[in-house]
Design an enzyme around this catalytic site. Structure first.
Site, PDB file in Angstrom:
ATOM      1  N   ASP A   1      -3.127 -11.894   6.527  1.00  0.00           N
ATOM      2  CA  ASP A   1      -4.274 -11.481   5.729  1.00  0.00           C
ATOM      3  C   ASP A   1      -5.346 -10.921   6.651  1.00  0.00           C
ATOM      4  OD1 ASP A   1      -6.364 -11.127   4.021  1.00  0.00           O
ATOM      5  OD2 ASP A   1      -6.335 -13.145   3.188  1.00  0.00           O
ATOM      6  N   LEU A   2      -5.573  -9.619   6.582  1.00  0.00           N
ATOM      7  CA  LEU A   2      -6.545  -8.990   7.480  1.00  0.00           C
ATOM      8  C   LEU A   2      -7.957  -9.505   7.265  1.00  0.00           C
ATOM      9  CD1 LEU A   2      -4.070  -7.048   7.746  1.00  0.00           C
ATOM     10  CD2 LEU A   2      -5.707  -5.198   8.043  1.00  0.00           C
TER      11      LEU A   2
ATOM     12  N   GLY B   1       0.811  -1.209   0.000  1.00  0.00           N
ATOM     13  CA  GLY B   1       0.000   0.000   0.000  1.00  0.00           C
ATOM     14  C   GLY B   1       0.846   1.260   0.000  1.00  0.00           C
TER      15      GLY B   1
ATOM     16  N   TRP C   1      -7.193  12.068   1.882  1.00  0.00           N
ATOM     17  CA  TRP C   1      -6.859  12.278   0.469  1.00  0.00           C
ATOM     18  C   TRP C   1      -5.402  11.906   0.171  1.00  0.00           C
ATOM     19  CZ3 TRP C   1      -9.474  17.144  -2.039  1.00  0.00           C
ATOM     20  CH2 TRP C   1     -10.832  17.168  -1.710  1.00  0.00           C
TER      21      TRP C   1
ATOM     22  N   TYR D   1     -17.381   2.590   4.232  1.00  0.00           N
ATOM     23  CA  TYR D   1     -15.964   2.788   4.536  1.00  0.00           C
ATOM     24  C   TYR D   1     -15.777   3.621   5.799  1.00  0.00           C
ATOM     25  CZ  TYR D   1     -11.271   4.816   4.225  1.00  0.00           C
ATOM     26  OH  TYR D   1     -10.001   5.251   4.518  1.00  0.00           O
TER      27      TYR D   1
ATOM     28  N   ALA E   1      -5.572  -1.266   5.307  1.00  0.00           N
ATOM     29  CA  ALA E   1      -7.012  -1.125   5.515  1.00  0.00           C
ATOM     30  C   ALA E   1      -7.742  -1.435   4.222  1.00  0.00           C
ATOM     31  CB  ALA E   1      -7.357   0.290   5.975  1.00  0.00           C
ATOM     32  N   TYR E   2      -9.045  -1.602   4.335  1.00  0.00           N
ATOM     33  CA  TYR E   2      -9.906  -1.680   3.157  1.00  0.00           C
ATOM     34  C   TYR E   2     -10.247  -0.243   2.797  1.00  0.00           C
ATOM     35  CZ  TYR E   2     -13.763  -3.186   0.120  1.00  0.00           C
ATOM     36  OH  TYR E   2     -14.581  -3.420  -0.960  1.00  0.00           O
TER      37      TYR E   2
ATOM     38  N   LYS F   1     -14.299   2.311   9.477  1.00  0.00           N
ATOM     39  CA  LYS F   1     -13.106   2.916  10.046  1.00  0.00           C
ATOM     40  C   LYS F   1     -13.395   3.534  11.412  1.00  0.00           C
ATOM     41  CE  LYS F   1      -9.513   3.379   8.576  1.00  0.00           C
ATOM     42  NZ  LYS F   1      -8.295   2.543   8.832  1.00  0.00           N
TER      43      LYS F   1
END
Length: 293
Positions: free
Chosen positions: A37-38, A10, A151, A126, A61-62, A130
């Site tokens: 693997d989350l 990421g 962002w 999302y 994170a997703y 979070k």
């Protein structure tokens, strides 16, 4: 100091890897799929037990905001349940946790930069997952820092800067939303802040731990402002046409206002991220150079 970082490919993980080069007091270990693997229950906790780190950085994170509307269970699994498992596993081995969250926990109302103590009101899956992850981290590991950012862009992975540069290759005009305003953040700058906090903790400084901070680029911009500056820096003749959100419907509703106030981070640690206009040129230059190599 051994630091376990969730994720490897990421934007933030790759930025942490780049910025940590040469930091002899920090040994970063990246835990990523398939070993960690989350999406798989127990996987992240096993990685913590096997590594036995001195500090954990939750950098994975997703983050597919629109796709999360179609995959709410997976988003919840990764952003909330795995965050909870990570916090509890870190507490079990005595490792403090730095957890990265998002501006999308806010509802998008207001006209002044958002402070940490303002009410959250996420608009989509999302943001809700979070926000739940934040809550679970607070409950599972009191020895934590939660850093909300916004962002995010970088030379790595998929992000808005890369998308704009790609579209500019064959378009004379790009329509970009102008009524969503936020804080563009260079992941490399965020990595610098996280590593500085890790080094301070390694030196025994516990200032601010157990609290939430905003760590985002200074200044503010709409997506259209951001895109126009990318075009200028990239030397592109592509025009940016500002449009309202209503002209660009997406599966997930996004906050209209999510500018984050970094005052608490600055006052507590003497740390701040540069203005986005000052930080963007180096990333655009790297990306343009990569295209021409």
């Amino acid at each position: 100091m051994k630091v376990l970082v969730t994720g490897r490919d990421g934007q933030l993980a790759r930025s942490l890897a780049e910025r940590s080069a040469g930091l002899t007091d920090l040994d970063l270990v990246f835990a990523a799929r398939p070993g960690c693997d989350l999406a798989t229950k127990g996987s992240v906790a096993a990685a913590v037990r096997d590594t036995r780190p001195d500090l954990v950085i939750s950098a994975a994170a997703y983050t597919a905001v629109d796709k999360a509307e179609q995959e709410p269970e997976l988003a919840h699994r990764i952003n909330a349940e795995a965050a909870s498992e990570l916090a509890e596993a870190a507490a079990a081995v005595g490792a403090p946790l730095i957890h990265v969250s998002t501006d999308y926990v806010f509802g998008g109302t207001g006209a002044a930069p958002m402070r940490e103590d303002e009410p959250i009101a996420p608009l989509g899956v999302y943001g809700r997952t979070k926000a739940e992850g934040e809550r679970r981290v607070r409950e599972g590991q009191g020895d934590h820092l939660i850093l909300r950012t916004a962002w995010v862009y970088s030379p790595f992975g998929a992000n808005f800067v890369k998308t704009m540069l790609r579209l500019s290759r064959d378009r004379e005009e790009i329509a970009v939303v102008a009524d969503q305003v936020g804080s563009p953040t260079n992941a490399l700058d965020l990595a610098d802040v996280i590593l500085a906090l890790a080094e301070r903790r390694h030196a025994g400084d516990r200032t601010g731990w157990g609290q939430t901070f905003h760590a985002a680029g200074s200044g503010r911009a709409s997506w259209a402002d951001f895109a126009a500056e990318i075009m200028r820096l990239g030397g592109s003749a592509t025009r940016i046409r500002p449009i309202p959100t209503s002209d660009f419907p997406t599966p997930a509703q996004r906050p209209a206002w999510s500018v984050l106030d970094g005052g608490k981070l600055r006052d507590s640690f003497g740390l701040s991220l540069p203005d986005w206009r000052a930080s963007l040129p180096a990333v655009v230059e790297r990306l343009v150079s990569a295209e021409t190599d």
